[in-house]
Write an enzyme that holds these catalytic residues in place. Structure first.
Site, PDB file in Angstrom:
ATOM      1  N   VAL A   5    -114.425  15.027  15.506  1.00 46.05           N
ATOM      2  CA  VAL A   5    -115.462  14.749  14.511  1.00 46.05           C
ATOM      3  C   VAL A   5    -115.177  15.632  13.304  1.00 46.05           C
ATOM      4  O   VAL A   5    -115.036  16.846  13.440  1.00 46.05           O
ATOM      5  CB  VAL A   5    -116.879  15.052  15.062  1.00 46.05           C
ATOM      6  CG1 VAL A   5    -117.930  14.847  13.990  1.00 46.05           C
ATOM      7  CG2 VAL A   5    -117.172  14.201  16.288  1.00 46.05           C
ATOM      8  N   PHE A   6    -115.107  15.013  12.137  1.00 44.26           N
ATOM      9  CA  PHE A   6    -114.899  15.767  10.908  1.00 44.26           C
ATOM     10  C   PHE A   6    -116.263  16.155  10.356  1.00 44.26           C
ATOM     11  O   PHE A   6    -117.077  15.310  10.016  1.00 44.26           O
ATOM     12  CB  PHE A   6    -114.152  14.905   9.887  1.00 44.26           C
ATOM     13  CG  PHE A   6    -113.876  15.599   8.576  1.00 44.26           C
ATOM     14  CD1 PHE A   6    -112.816  16.468   8.447  1.00 44.26           C
ATOM     15  CD2 PHE A   6    -114.671  15.356   7.472  1.00 44.26           C
ATOM     16  CE1 PHE A   6    -112.551  17.093   7.237  1.00 44.26           C
ATOM     17  CE2 PHE A   6    -114.420  15.984   6.256  1.00 44.26           C
ATOM     18  CZ  PHE A   6    -113.354  16.854   6.148  1.00 44.26           C
ATOM     19  N   GLY A   7    -116.512  17.439  10.287  1.00 43.97           N
ATOM     20  CA  GLY A   7    -117.773  17.925   9.729  1.00 43.97           C
ATOM     21  C   GLY A   7    -117.532  18.502   8.351  1.00 43.97           C
ATOM     22  O   GLY A   7    -116.587  19.246   8.137  1.00 43.97           O
ATOM     23  N   TYR A   8    -118.383  18.163   7.419  1.00 43.46           N
ATOM     24  CA  TYR A   8    -118.204  18.637   6.045  1.00 43.46           C
ATOM     25  C   TYR A   8    -119.469  19.271   5.502  1.00 43.46           C
ATOM     26  O   TYR A   8    -119.523  19.681   4.357  1.00 43.46           O
ATOM     27  CB  TYR A   8    -117.756  17.484   5.141  1.00 43.46           C
ATOM     28  CG  TYR A   8    -118.658  16.276   5.230  1.00 43.46           C
ATOM     29  CD1 TYR A   8    -119.786  16.173   4.429  1.00 43.46           C
ATOM     30  CD2 TYR A   8    -118.407  15.265   6.150  1.00 43.46           C
ATOM     31  CE1 TYR A   8    -120.633  15.086   4.539  1.00 43.46           C
ATOM     32  CE2 TYR A   8    -119.242  14.177   6.255  1.00 43.46           C
ATOM     33  CZ  TYR A   8    -120.358  14.088   5.451  1.00 43.46           C
ATOM     34  OH  TYR A   8    -121.204  13.012   5.551  1.00 43.46           O
ATOM     35  N   GLY A   9    -120.510  19.376   6.314  1.00 40.94           N
ATOM     36  CA  GLY A   9    -121.785  19.981   5.920  1.00 40.94           C
ATOM     37  C   GLY A   9    -122.191  21.000   6.973  1.00 40.94           C
ATOM     38  O   GLY A   9    -121.429  21.898   7.308  1.00 40.94           O
ATOM     39  N   SER A  10    -123.375  20.820   7.538  1.00 41.25           N
ATOM     40  CA  SER A  10    -123.910  21.806   8.479  1.00 41.25           C
ATOM     41  C   SER A  10    -123.106  21.915   9.766  1.00 41.25           C
ATOM     42  O   SER A  10    -123.193  22.929  10.462  1.00 41.25           O
ATOM     43  CB  SER A  10    -125.369  21.495   8.801  1.00 41.25           C
ATOM     44  OG  SER A  10    -125.496  20.199   9.341  1.00 41.25           O
ATOM     45  N   GLU A  68    -126.683  13.517  11.685  1.00 39.22           N
ATOM     46  CA  GLU A  68    -126.093  12.323  11.106  1.00 39.22           C
ATOM     47  C   GLU A  68    -126.920  11.058  11.245  1.00 39.22           C
ATOM     48  O   GLU A  68    -126.499  10.011  10.809  1.00 39.22           O
ATOM     49  CB  GLU A  68    -124.705  12.093  11.707  1.00 39.22           C
ATOM     50  CG  GLU A  68    -123.647  13.012  11.140  1.00 39.22           C
ATOM     51  CD  GLU A  68    -123.777  14.439  11.600  1.00 39.22           C
ATOM     52  OE1 GLU A  68    -124.404  14.681  12.647  1.00 39.22           O
ATOM     53  OE2 GLU A  68    -123.284  15.319  10.903  1.00 39.22           O
TER      54      GLU A  68
END
Length: 167
Positions: A5-10, A68
């Site tokens: 999973v690509f996370g870009y925030g929290s 999400e």
């Protein structure tokens, strides 16, 4: 089964689920923007907070790591470990994106000036805490992995400026 999973925030600083491995990577052709409204975690329906989503942006790169459920689009992208790499470090990584289509994403707030977004962030608070915490935690986490995201840093600086004037 392996799932990335690509996370870009929290997700960068607060995954909220167990994981075996974390890798700092980036995706090409997208940038992180505070265009998604948060009425369930960092704001309320009356005072929505702003959280990040991704938008296509030619020549940009977005570095890694939720809530999400308010994001309406799921895509699978390649992630890269180095700017000059031509081969992905990992292929088919799941990424949640909030589309700008208000018919399917009622919480999409869209672009606004840095000052307008900053004032909205200052005002918003939800069950997960103040929207300012989200912004400052994201800025800190990105800097810790060596990513200087101009949009995030400009917003954080504007929030600090406004808050210092209010004292």
């Amino acid at each position: 089964m392996v799932m990335w999973v690509f996370g870009y925030g929290s997700l960068i600083w607060k995954a909220g689920f167990p994981f075996d491995e974390s890798v700092v990577c980036f995706i090409r052709g997208y940038r992180r923007v505070f265009h998604q409204g948060s009425t369930d975690h960092r704001g309320t329906p009356e005072y929505p907070g702003r959280t990040v989503t991704l938008e296509p942006a030619e020549g940009e790169v977005c570095y890694l790591e939720a809530r999400e459920k308010q994001y309406d689009k799921k895509v699978y992208l390649d992630v890269f470990a180095e700017l000059t790499a031509t081969t992905p470090a990992i292929s088919g990584v799941m990424v949640y994106i909030a589309s700008p289509d208000k018919d399917v994403n009622t919480n999409y707030l869209g672009p606004a000036s840095v000052e307008e977004i900053a004032r909205q962030i200052i005002r918003a608070e939800g069950p997960s805490g103040p929207n300012t915490d989200y912004l400052f935690q994201l800025e800190k986490a990105l800097l810790q992995i060596g990513c200087q995201d101009k949009h995030v840093m400009d917003l954080a600086n504007e929030v600090r400026r406004i808050l210092s004037e209010q004292k």
